[in-house]
Design an enzyme around this catalytic site. Structure first.
Site, mmCIF file in Angstrom:
data_model
loop_
_atom_site.group_PDB
_atom_site.id
_atom_site.type_symbol
_atom_site.label_atom_id
_atom_site.label_comp_id
_atom_site.label_asym_id
_atom_site.label_seq_id
_atom_site.Cartn_x
_atom_site.Cartn_y
_atom_site.Cartn_z
ATOM 1 N N GLY A 282 0.840 -1.186 0.000
ATOM 2 C CA GLY A 282 0.000 0.000 0.000
ATOM 3 C C GLY A 282 0.882 1.245 0.000
ATOM 4 O O GLY A 282 1.070 1.909 -1.019
ATOM 5 N N ARG A 283 1.458 1.488 1.154
ATOM 6 C CA ARG A 283 2.261 2.691 1.362
ATOM 7 C C ARG A 283 3.357 2.861 0.306
ATOM 8 O O ARG A 283 3.544 3.957 -0.235
ATOM 9 C CB ARG A 283 2.905 2.595 2.757
ATOM 10 C CG ARG A 283 3.604 3.838 3.228
ATOM 11 C CD ARG A 283 4.368 3.556 4.528
ATOM 12 N NE ARG A 283 3.542 2.993 5.571
ATOM 13 C CZ ARG A 283 2.839 3.694 6.466
ATOM 14 N NH1 ARG A 283 2.888 5.010 6.444
ATOM 15 N NH2 ARG A 283 2.110 3.104 7.376
ATOM 16 N N ARG A 319 -2.017 11.649 10.269
ATOM 17 C CA ARG A 319 -0.847 10.860 10.655
ATOM 18 C C ARG A 319 0.037 11.515 11.712
ATOM 19 O O ARG A 319 0.472 10.830 12.645
ATOM 20 C CB ARG A 319 -0.009 10.468 9.426
ATOM 21 C CG ARG A 319 -0.801 9.596 8.426
ATOM 22 C CD ARG A 319 0.077 8.995 7.336
ATOM 23 N NE ARG A 319 0.951 7.979 7.877
ATOM 24 C CZ ARG A 319 2.218 8.130 8.149
ATOM 25 N NH1 ARG A 319 2.834 9.263 7.864
ATOM 26 N NH2 ARG A 319 2.903 7.160 8.686
ATOM 27 N N CYS A 348 -9.973 22.766 16.706
ATOM 28 C CA CYS A 348 -9.960 23.107 18.128
ATOM 29 C C CYS A 348 -9.477 21.920 18.960
ATOM 30 O O CYS A 348 -10.244 21.321 19.721
ATOM 31 C CB CYS A 348 -11.349 23.549 18.568
ATOM 32 S SG CYS A 348 -11.956 24.906 17.569
ATOM 33 N N GLU A 349 -8.239 21.535 18.759
ATOM 34 C CA GLU A 349 -7.592 20.443 19.483
ATOM 35 C C GLU A 349 -6.112 20.787 19.599
ATOM 36 O O GLU A 349 -5.496 21.146 18.590
ATOM 37 C CB GLU A 349 -7.688 19.114 18.711
ATOM 38 C CG GLU A 349 -9.067 18.543 18.529
ATOM 39 C CD GLU A 349 -9.618 17.888 19.784
ATOM 40 O OE1 GLU A 349 -8.832 17.599 20.716
ATOM 41 O OE2 GLU A 349 -10.852 17.687 19.838
HETATM 42 C C1 LIG Z 1 -2.623 -2.327 5.515
HETATM 43 C C2 LIG Z 1 -2.408 -3.647 4.890
HETATM 44 C C3 LIG Z 1 -1.535 -3.785 3.811
HETATM 45 C C4 LIG Z 1 -0.729 -2.642 3.259
HETATM 46 O O1 LIG Z 1 0.214 -2.208 4.169
HETATM 47 P P1 LIG Z 1 1.337 -1.160 3.734
HETATM 48 O O2 LIG Z 1 2.190 -1.050 4.925
HETATM 49 O O3 LIG Z 1 0.642 0.094 3.389
HETATM 50 O O4 LIG Z 1 2.053 -1.753 2.567
HETATM 51 C C5 LIG Z 1 -1.414 -5.026 3.242
HETATM 52 N N1 LIG Z 1 -2.116 -6.095 3.701
HETATM 53 C C6 LIG Z 1 -2.963 -5.979 4.726
HETATM 54 C C7 LIG Z 1 -3.729 -7.171 5.160
HETATM 55 C C8 LIG Z 1 -3.138 -4.762 5.358
HETATM 56 O O5 LIG Z 1 -3.982 -4.672 6.385
#
Ligand SMILES: *Cc1c(COP(=O)(O)O)cnc(C)c1O
Length: 426
Positions: A282-283, A319, A348-349
């Site tokens: 993902g990231r 984040r 407001c935090e």
């Molecule tokens: C969040 C997640 C990912 C992706 O994680 P990244 O660190 O963003 O690569 C992959 N698999 C599962 C099951 C997740 O929950």
């Protein structure tokens, strides 16, 4: 593959910051601030780099949509051959709507409701990643009712030690809520293998996020491989070995992930098992492609550190507040000179900040700042707290740009509220 091989999509030219061939000032002027901007070519580059690194083994890259699920961005990845990993019925809806074929979707998640499991089975996703014996029972029950054979993988908790991660993004250690405890897997597998409604096609793990060291992968892969051999002996028709996500992004001065080493860890193991590799990044795919543009509203001296008050805060980018995360911040057009400041939002935090005690460009009211590496876990975590409409998202591709999500309006924000109340008698 070491540092610097993956390009930086945001570069300074003629005294101002550009995304690919588009000056960010032009986007800020056209769509206003705050606004997210993503580089399409940065997405493609990362997908291709990972795909090339894994060339030694049959593999599938399932982008983890929870990092950023906007359709405009999904379409770029899809055109590259990327597939999808979803963790809710909502993300499944988005994946199908973006045009992913059901057999290109994996459905995971620790707390799937029965109706979400049904949606996955009815769509015909590649795999449902099952996280407990109790979930297996529901999947079996619904598969029987629908008259289908559910193709599943077990999400296993490999119970490895994960260092370098914020405690909220470590997921694969003993005692975490995710996955089936490693030692319980053979018993749960026996139940799956006994069912005519279940096809146990894979094993899956996700050891954590932003893994700056690949050691947890090495440990996790070994642990998962041991289980795979055991299950193969039990007669499981395994096809897939899913190593999860976790490849890191560069937020500060980190090196780019060593994709060659990543492949070296995983590829031979998966080959020796005769399985197909799945990864769920993902990231890594989206974080560096994105920046958040925000305008400085005020500069407030307090006797100590100055506050730079911006029109984005924790509502746009959670984040820093939630994970104490670092995001590099620079002015689109620096005035020259540096200052040490707290960059805070309008919410407001007291916990509403983008950076604390940060030495950065000396920013003054009216200046536009770029908050970097915000393509992942940015927009998807946006809040509307304080009745703040969500920022728009813009995609840059070469010298062109387009709005992929428009700015939310105040009317959008209140449209769920009932006009007149329809009271029911108890
Ligand atoms: C969040 C997640 C990912 C992706 O994680 P990244 O660190 O963003 O690569 C992959 N698999 C599962 C099951 C997740 O929950």
């Amino acid at each position: 593959m070491g540092a610097g091989v993956l390009g930086r999509p945001f570069q300074r030219r003629d005294g101002t910051l550009w995304c690919e061939e588009v000056p960010l000032e032009a986007i800020a002027a056209a769509v206003g601030t705050p606004a997210y901007v993503y580089s399409a070519n940065a997405l493609r580059e990362r997908y291709r780099a990972l795909d090339a690194a894994l060339a030694g083994v049959p593999h599938r890259i399932h982008y983890s949509m929870k990092a950023n699920s906007s359709r405009g961005l999904l379409r770029v990845l899809q055109a590259e051959g990327c597939r999808a990993d979803v963790v809710s019925g909502g993300e499944l809806f988005r994946a199908l709507r973006a045009g992913f074929a059901p057999e290109h979707i994996i459905f995971g998640g620790v707390g799937k409701r029965r109706d979400e499991i049904v949606a996955g089975l009815e769509a015909g996703v590649l795999l449902i990643n099952v996280e407990s014996a109790a979930e297996l029972e529901i999947v079996e029950d619904e598969a029987r009712r629908l008259g289908v054979r559910a193709r599943i993988a077990f999400r296993v908790n490999p119970e490895v030690h994960v260092a370098n991660a914020h405690q909220y993004i470590a997921t694969g250690s003993r005692g975490h809520k995710f996955g089936i405890p490693w030692g319980d897997v053979p018993a749960v597998a026996a139940r799956a293998l006994a069912s005519p409604h279940i096809e146990l096609a894979g094993l899956d793990m996700h050891v954590g996020s932003q893994l700056l060291s690949l050691a947890p992968y090495r440990d996790g892969v070994e642990r998962l491989a041991e289980l795979a051999r055991l299950l193969q002996q039990q007669g499981a028709p395994l096809r897939f070995f899913d190593a999860g996500g976790g490849l890191p992004a560069r937020y500060d001065a980190e090196d780019a992930p060593d994709l060659a080493l990543f492949a070296e860890i995983i590829v031979p193991v998966v080959q020796s098992l005769g399985l197909e590799l799945i990864v769920e990044p993902g990231r890594f795919v989206v974080a560096e492609s994105g920046t958040l543009l925000t305008r400085v509203l005020y500069r407030k001296p307090t006797g100590g550190t100055d506050f730079v008050i911006t029109d984005a805060g924790m509502s746009e980018l959670l984040r820093p507040s939630h994970y104490d995360a670092f995001h590099a911040i620079e002015s689109l057009r620096p005035r020259g000179g540096q200052a040490t400041v707290d960059v805070v939002g309008p919410i407001c935090e007291t916990g509403d900040f983008l950076a604390r005690d940060r030495q950065m460009d000396d920013a003054q009211p009216g200046d536009v700042l770029a908050v970097h590496t915000t393509g992942a876990y940015g927009y998807v975590m946006a809040l509307t707290y304080n009745t703040r409409p969500r920022a728009p998202e813009v995609l840059v591709d070469g010298s062109r740009w387009a709005i992929i999500s428009r700015r939310e309006t105040l009317e959008d924000l209140v449209r769920l509220e009932a006009e007149t109340l329809e009271w029911k008698e108890a």
